[in-house]
Design a protein around this motif. Sequence first.
Motif, short mmCIF file in Angstrom:
data_model
loop_
_atom_site.label_atom_id
_atom_site.label_comp_id
_atom_site.label_asym_id
_atom_site.label_seq_id
_atom_site.Cartn_x
_atom_site.Cartn_y
_atom_site.Cartn_z
N ARG A 1 0.85 -1.19 0.00
CA ARG A 1 0.00 0.00 0.00
C ARG A 1 0.89 1.23 0.00
O ARG A 1 1.82 1.37 0.78
CB ARG A 1 -0.88 -0.04 1.25
CG ARG A 1 -2.05 0.92 1.20
CD ARG A 1 -3.15 0.36 0.32
NE ARG A 1 -4.34 1.18 0.45
CZ ARG A 1 -4.64 2.17 -0.38
NH1 ARG A 1 -3.83 2.46 -1.38
NH2 ARG A 1 -5.73 2.87 -0.22
N GLY A 2 0.57 2.19 -0.90
CA GLY A 2 1.34 3.42 -0.97
C GLY A 2 2.71 3.25 -1.58
O GLY A 2 3.56 4.14 -1.45
N GLY A 3 2.93 2.13 -2.27
CA GLY A 3 4.25 1.83 -2.79
C GLY A 3 4.48 2.29 -4.22
O GLY A 3 3.65 3.00 -4.83
N ILE A 4 5.61 1.85 -4.77
CA ILE A 4 6.03 2.26 -6.10
C ILE A 4 5.01 1.89 -7.16
O ILE A 4 4.71 2.67 -8.06
CB ILE A 4 7.40 1.62 -6.43
CG1 ILE A 4 8.48 2.19 -5.49
CG2 ILE A 4 7.79 1.84 -7.88
CD1 ILE A 4 9.79 1.40 -5.52
N ARG A 5 4.44 0.68 -7.05
CA ARG A 5 3.50 0.22 -8.07
C ARG A 5 2.25 1.10 -8.14
O ARG A 5 1.71 1.32 -9.22
CB ARG A 5 3.12 -1.24 -7.79
CG ARG A 5 2.18 -1.88 -8.81
CD ARG A 5 2.75 -1.88 -10.22
NE ARG A 5 4.02 -2.57 -10.34
CZ ARG A 5 4.15 -3.88 -10.49
NH1 ARG A 5 3.10 -4.66 -10.51
NH2 ARG A 5 5.36 -4.41 -10.61
N GLU A 6 1.81 1.64 -6.99
CA GLU A 6 0.63 2.50 -7.02
C GLU A 6 0.92 3.79 -7.78
O GLU A 6 0.05 4.30 -8.50
CB GLU A 6 0.13 2.78 -5.60
CG GLU A 6 -0.58 1.58 -4.98
CD GLU A 6 -1.33 1.93 -3.70
OE1 GLU A 6 -1.12 3.03 -3.17
OE2 GLU A 6 -2.12 1.09 -3.25
N ILE A 7 2.13 4.30 -7.64
CA ILE A 7 2.47 5.51 -8.40
C ILE A 7 2.50 5.18 -9.89
O ILE A 7 1.98 5.95 -10.73
CB ILE A 7 3.84 6.05 -7.95
CG1 ILE A 7 3.83 6.37 -6.45
CG2 ILE A 7 4.21 7.30 -8.75
CD1 ILE A 7 5.18 6.77 -5.89
N GLU A 8 3.08 4.05 -10.24
CA GLU A 8 3.13 3.64 -11.65
C GLU A 8 1.73 3.42 -12.20
O GLU A 8 1.41 3.86 -13.31
CB GLU A 8 3.97 2.37 -11.78
CG GLU A 8 5.44 2.59 -11.46
CD GLU A 8 6.23 1.29 -11.38
OE1 GLU A 8 7.46 1.35 -11.47
OE2 GLU A 8 5.60 0.22 -11.21
N PHE A 9 0.86 2.75 -11.43
CA PHE A 9 -0.51 2.53 -11.88
C PHE A 9 -1.27 3.84 -12.01
O PHE A 9 -2.08 4.02 -12.91
CB PHE A 9 -1.24 1.61 -10.90
CG PHE A 9 -1.02 0.15 -11.18
CD1 PHE A 9 0.07 -0.29 -11.91
CD2 PHE A 9 -1.91 -0.80 -10.69
CE1 PHE A 9 0.27 -1.64 -12.15
CE2 PHE A 9 -1.72 -2.15 -10.93
CZ PHE A 9 -0.63 -2.56 -11.67
N ASP B 1 1.69 7.14 2.92
CA ASP B 1 0.37 7.75 3.15
C ASP B 1 -0.02 8.68 2.00
O ASP B 1 -1.16 8.65 1.51
CB ASP B 1 0.37 8.55 4.46
CG ASP B 1 0.26 7.65 5.68
OD1 ASP B 1 -0.34 6.55 5.55
OD2 ASP B 1 0.77 8.02 6.74
N SER B 2 0.92 9.51 1.57
CA SER B 2 0.60 10.47 0.52
C SER B 2 0.30 9.77 -0.80
O SER B 2 -0.61 10.17 -1.54
CB SER B 2 1.74 11.47 0.34
OG SER B 2 2.93 10.82 -0.06
N VAL B 3 1.05 8.71 -1.11
CA VAL B 3 0.79 7.96 -2.34
C VAL B 3 -0.58 7.29 -2.28
O VAL B 3 -1.37 7.35 -3.23
CB VAL B 3 1.89 6.91 -2.58
CG1 VAL B 3 1.50 5.95 -3.72
CG2 VAL B 3 3.21 7.58 -2.89
N ALA B 4 -0.87 6.65 -1.14
CA ALA B 4 -2.14 5.94 -1.00
C ALA B 4 -3.33 6.88 -1.12
O ALA B 4 -4.33 6.55 -1.76
CB ALA B 4 -2.18 5.21 0.35
N GLN B 5 -3.22 8.07 -0.55
CA GLN B 5 -4.33 9.03 -0.61
C GLN B 5 -4.58 9.47 -2.05
O GLN B 5 -5.72 9.54 -2.51
CB GLN B 5 -4.03 10.24 0.27
CG GLN B 5 -4.08 9.93 1.76
CD GLN B 5 -3.65 11.12 2.61
OE1 GLN B 5 -3.56 12.25 2.11
NE2 GLN B 5 -3.38 10.87 3.89
#
Length: 956
Positions: free
Chosen positions: A322-330, A428-432
Amino acid sequence: MTASFPFSDSIANTLTIYDSEAVQRIRADLGVVYTSLPKSAQELLDGVASCSPYLRRLMLRRKDALPKLFAEPLSRAVENATTLARSAAQQDDADIQMRVLRNAKDSAALSIALGDIAGAMSVMEAAEALSVFADAVVEGALASAVKRSPLESETGIAVLAMGKHGACELNYSSDIDLIVLFDPERMQITDRLEAQKHAVAVTRDLVNLLQMQTGDGYVFRTDLRLRPDPGFTAPAVSVRAAETYYEAYGQNWERMAYIKARPCAGDKEMGHAFLATLRPFVWRKYLDYAAIEDVHAVKRQMHSAKGGGEIAFEGHDIKLGRGGIREIEFYAQTQQLILGGKDEGLRQRQTLKALAALKTAEHISDDAWAILSSAYQHLRHVEHRLQMINDEQTHRLPVTEGDIQRVASFSGADSVGDFRRNLLKAFDSVAQNYDTLFEMSEAEESQPGPLVFTGVEGHPATLDTLSGMGFNRPQDVSAAIRRWHTGAMRATRTERARVLLTKLVPPLLTALAKANEPDEAFFAFEKFLSGLPSGVQVFSLLLNNIEVFDTLIRIMTISPYLGREFSKQLNLVESLLDQNWSAPLRDVNEYAKECDEIIAKAVSYEASLNAARRWAGEQKFPVTSRLAIGLIAHAEASAHYTAIANAAISALANAAAVEMEKMHGRINGDFVVIALGRLGSGEMTATSDVDLMFVYDAPSDAMSDGERSLGAVEYYTRLVRRVVTALSAATEEGALYEVDMQLRPSGKAGPAAVGLPAFRRYYEEDAWIWEVMALVKSRVIGPRNGLAIAIEDEIESILTRKRRRQEVAQAVMEMRERLATAKPGSGPWDIKNISGGLIDIAFLCQHLSLVTAFSLGRAPRPVGKAINWFAQAGELAQEETAMLQKAHALFEAVLQAGRAATGEVFSPEKAGEALCARMASVCGEESIDDAASVLIELQSKVARLFVAKLSQGCGR
């Protein structure tokens, strides 16, 4: 990256000492090399050795190179490593090539790591340097592999870099994702199979050069699984096959993967041309909001599988969590898929550039861009440090205090507390931001564009949408859907069905658009709808399981036969939900027990007949569907079809016997079922009928002990009729098998049930040669009793009698001529009846079986095994055996695939393009005309051999 002054001048060391003993050891081990270095370089090596056992070992292995590394610009060290990697092909020996590549890897790994840690390059510059080096390594390994192959050059073989490699964003200990493509025409090889053989061999050699663990280590772990249909394709895929796959079956995740794709080695011109053909696949003209929902579903599955649904610290996966690199890429790639079809500026491979392009186009806010860009670089920085410790492909934060301290020190944090706070803030900031994106997207209308199906004419915007989706006949598609809404077919006559249909049309059209020929797929689905007695059940099922659409459309496009079966047996549509297409089929030995149990639970005899039909249909479906789309081989399919038939026939024969006992009592005697033809030899197809013979043994005066007592002849005659009816009668679940009993003694004129003495007498005195031929494939299905053993012994005795070759050959030729007259082959695809087809091969084996069994014993029942048997006995020459085996294997594959697709003889004239492409691929060809030519050539060879062998036997 610094390029104009010595590396040592750019060192900004921020590392704190984690392991002071390691520092002392590196100083001692390096000796005068250490003392000769500038102070800044010494401090850097102290910090690195303190935190990274892997880099400490690397520095010792390359200590003589350290002074030069720090004395020159860092860029020169990276350039030297790439030059060395590309030079591997100058060596002739594979071991030396591997050593060159691994030495280059050590040099690049050390220089890039030290540059990254020292701040001489940013984390993304380090990722780019690693990617550039990976390109050089792949180029060097490919050139080395081609050099050892029969190929003259790399022309016609292109290597695509995928994932982080393709985006020039490799992490420090990353594996590399590659797709290897080949083009026979550019390779100047006319035989496609030969081109594939060479391309596959080169690919395997390439992978071996890169990832084999030697005394010098490895270069890169190499993953080829992003290629089309990786579970069922060779390591190298032809350009034509890849294009066909993506046109027909490409998924949203594959579209996403190709955002980052680029040619990295080999025939780059061919690679660029291939990617150009995929642009319409990757960058859709319409807003594909279905894509964002698909990605969101994948992300939820990933959290479930990886345990990454919650933000943690200890043990948290900074890539997939959660909130990791893959979420930014997605976050970036999802919007690229949705919006990139109309805005070419968004088509960026690199994540940071994609985020910047989204900000510039005002699709994301300045705050979101700043937060995600900063978090991405911070997480990639920590990712590199995690992997540099032991050169491991890990993304998980440590869980112990000591290991967390090491990573914090290695990352340049002032304290463990700061390290923890900064990471949790990033997560947290990525997940939000990620959650906000999907909350917004889920409010959008999930359809490709305007879709209006009211009125008497096609809506202009709807026709444009359909055209944009790939339909060549938008007017006809629109008109058909309008007919559906008017209740013109049984499935849409109720208001409830039409309400469900309205919701179903957008995802249905999206699924159809993925087919190789969307129009063909659409009308196959319409034919399926027209056969439904009611639509509510199926429409509800599909709406709640949208993911079934793609599979359903794919199957119906290739297999009209299964489309008809879907309409007749709605439970088959439901069974799609339970299919795990990558899993192997069940064990064939499980069918019999399960069928017996199902029939035993039936509340009545009639219920048992329906239960058997429903069970057999459900068991045959996964076999037929996998065979139709090419997921299993024909031999595996025939084994399952035969096992299912064995189980159903045995179970229903037992049920019929129990029913006879209820009505007429028991009788002193035994009864067996004998399988002949394809059932006997274990070579059944999806639509095979069953050739059966029934034999009983009872005293001539035997009477059943029931109230309505019967003598043996009448008892077993009625039992046989009951068994045949149980198998072939059309109940509410349809018929199970068509039963053919013409091969019994005296054929149609003979009794349905044959007594054992009559059976023996007939084959001793009256049987024609062709009737004895039928016994070559015979097999007792059951029940297993004393009569079964006696029958098996009797058949063995019949087949192994001494016979004159001339007499047998003459009879076989006469029988073949009669069949050719009664049912001539309709063309090369009538693979069974055509001259030189499967009947000729089977008759040749039966002829050899009857004339050699006296000395050799009974030959195997399956034709393929029989051919080998006669080859070993010297009855077939080596070249004759090779030709027959090739022909038989191909003919069987065509027969099995054709039956699974059409239920009858395959006809290219009646088939759509998707089915023709499938049948061509069964023959190893790219066009249906080329496939027909291959069949005709083999049939001609078989026909000549058949005539030659039989004429020789006749003494002609």
